[in-house]
Scaffold this motif. Structure first.
Motif, PDB file in Angstrom:
ATOM      1  N   THR A 182       0.850  -1.186   0.000  1.00 15.70           N
ATOM      2  CA  THR A 182       0.000   0.000   0.000  1.00 15.70           C
ATOM      3  C   THR A 182       0.889   1.240   0.000  1.00 15.70           C
ATOM      4  O   THR A 182       1.810   1.351   0.817  1.00 15.70           O
ATOM      5  N   ARG A 240      -2.040  -0.966  -3.870  1.00 15.86           N
ATOM      6  CA  ARG A 240      -3.143  -0.198  -3.280  1.00 15.86           C
ATOM      7  C   ARG A 240      -2.641   1.216  -3.059  1.00 15.86           C
ATOM      8  O   ARG A 240      -1.496   1.410  -2.621  1.00 15.86           O
ATOM      9  N   ASN A 257      -8.550  -0.068  -6.360  1.00 14.27           N
ATOM     10  CA  ASN A 257      -7.506  -0.093  -5.324  1.00 14.27           C
ATOM     11  C   ASN A 257      -7.148   1.305  -4.834  1.00 14.27           C
ATOM     12  O   ASN A 257      -6.196   1.481  -4.080  1.00 14.27           O
ATOM     13  N   GLN A 289      -1.839   2.191   6.973  1.00  9.85           N
ATOM     14  CA  GLN A 289      -1.507   0.936   6.263  1.00  9.85           C
ATOM     15  C   GLN A 289      -0.342   1.108   5.302  1.00  9.85           C
ATOM     16  O   GLN A 289      -0.080   0.230   4.475  1.00  9.85           O
TER      17      GLN A 289
END
Ligand SMILES: NC(=O)c1ccc[n+]([C@@H]2O[C@H](COP(=O)([O-])OP(=O)(O)OC[C@H]3O[C@@H](n4cnc5c(N)ncnc54)[C@H](O)[C@@H]3O)[C@@H](O)[C@H]2O)c1
Length: 323
Positions: free
Chosen positions: A16, A39, A77, A90
């Motif tokens: 991410t 992501r 995403n 994250q």
């Protein structure tokens, strides 16, 4: 299936990226990372930027498809927030792209540094600030703050310049290099800090020469642009200037005399603006006037679409689009 491969199949190991700033570069980074199957959590202090971000990614998507999408690539995403802590919660990698304002970047990078664990790289898209200045207010792990300078639009131009300065962590630089390369970029690493990094210094050297020829009435700006596009740039898309000169020597044996007898002589003969040439404001005003006259009937959106189509053709033809 092992636990790891089950997680990979479910996309759980997918990295991410937190893109801070959803302006033209932040949105362009988001499109690039989405193409790589990552992501993306985009954070901007202005909620209005979400619509711009989503439009920009949608505009880029046909180009990304032509360059080749990763099997996990999806617009789904992408998420957006105006909450910094949530955006970082994250993050495996941070790419900051807010306004080019040193005090603002220093404050923001210090906040990010205070929140994230040491192993997470914090890269700034800054076009000119030194990493040693950018990390000045960071108190936790300043050594993982560096410049990761892209080109506009990021999803189209593969180069990223990493500049971490003398105090930068070599391990963080390697992590950043691996990350960018795995997302499909070409990385160059500066061994010493310098204003403007590498590629912008090259661009400004060329621009200074354009202004000099313009001041001398040598040719129109359109012809000077064409001279570059249809001349050197057609080779530079494949080989750098020094490699092109090397091939100009015809054979290894003739290369040394080519440099000394031809290139060096031409340089001394004044094939460049004199060292004391400084463009004045009147010249810049005339330059702007001629550019506006040239672009009068053109729309930015059409020009961007044509640019994306043509640069993609070059990258696909040269096989520079792999992920
Ligand atoms: N535009 C280019 O060609 C280019 C190329 C390479 C690098 N850069 C660099 O990328 C960075 C961004 O440039 P840009 O052209 O995208 O600017 P931009 O003005 O288009 O976007 C900046 C974004 O940052 C947001 N922002 C400002 N302050 C913020 C904060 N404190 N927290 C969160 N968001 C904030 C703004 O709302 C805006 O959406 C600059 O450092 C610039 O030098 C630009």
């Amino acid at each position: 299936m092992t636990e790891k491969s089950t997680k990979q199949a479910a996309g759980e190991n997918r990295k991410t990226v937190c893109c801070i700033g959803a302006g033209s570069i932040g949105a362009s980074w988001a499109a690039h990372f989405l193409r790589a199957g990552l992501r993306v959590i985009s954070y901007d202090s202005s909620a209005e930027r979400e619509a711009y971000l989503r439009d920009a990614v949608k505009f880029a998507w046909p180009t990304l498809e032509r360059l080749g999408l990763s099997s996990e690539a999806s617009i789904d995403n992408l998420s957006f927030t105006t909450n910094l802590a949530e955006a970082l919660s994250q993050a495996d990698f941070v790419q900051e792209s807010v306004f080019e304002d040193l005090a603002m970047k220093q404050k923001l990078l210090a906040e990010v540094d205070a929140i994230l664990p040491a192993e997470i790289v914090i890269a700034s898209s800054s076009s000119g600030f030194l990493a040693s200045d950018l990390r000045a207010a960071c108190t936790k792990h300043p050594e993982r703050v560096m410049v990761g300078h892209p080109f506009n639009p990021v999803y189209l131009v593969p180069l990223v310049e990493i500049a971490a300065g003398d105090e930068g962590s070599p391990e963080a630089v390697e992590n950043a290099r691996n990350f960018y390369e795995s997302a499909g970029q070409k990385v160059v690493v500066l061994q010493r800090e310098i204003n403007g990094y590498i590629a912008n210094r090259l661009q400004y050297a060329v621009w200074r020469e354009i202004l000099y020829m313009f001041s001398q009435g040598t040719a129109t700006l359109e012809d000077i642009d064409d001279a570059m596009t249809y001349g050197p740039a057609s080779r530079w898309a494949a080989l750098g200037p020094s490699a092109v000169f090397y091939l100009g020597g015809r054979t290894k044996e003739l290369y040394d005399s080519f440099v000394v007898d031809d290139l060096w002589r031409e340089l001394l003969a004044g094939y460049a603006a004199p060292g004391d040439f400084i463009p004045d404001r009147a010249l810049i005003d005339r330059y702007i006037e001629q550019m506006h006259a040239r672009m009068r009937d053109k729309e930015f959106t059409d020009m961007r679409r044509d640019r994306d189509r043509d640069v993609t053709s070059v990258r696909v033809a040269l096989k520079q689009s792999e992920l």
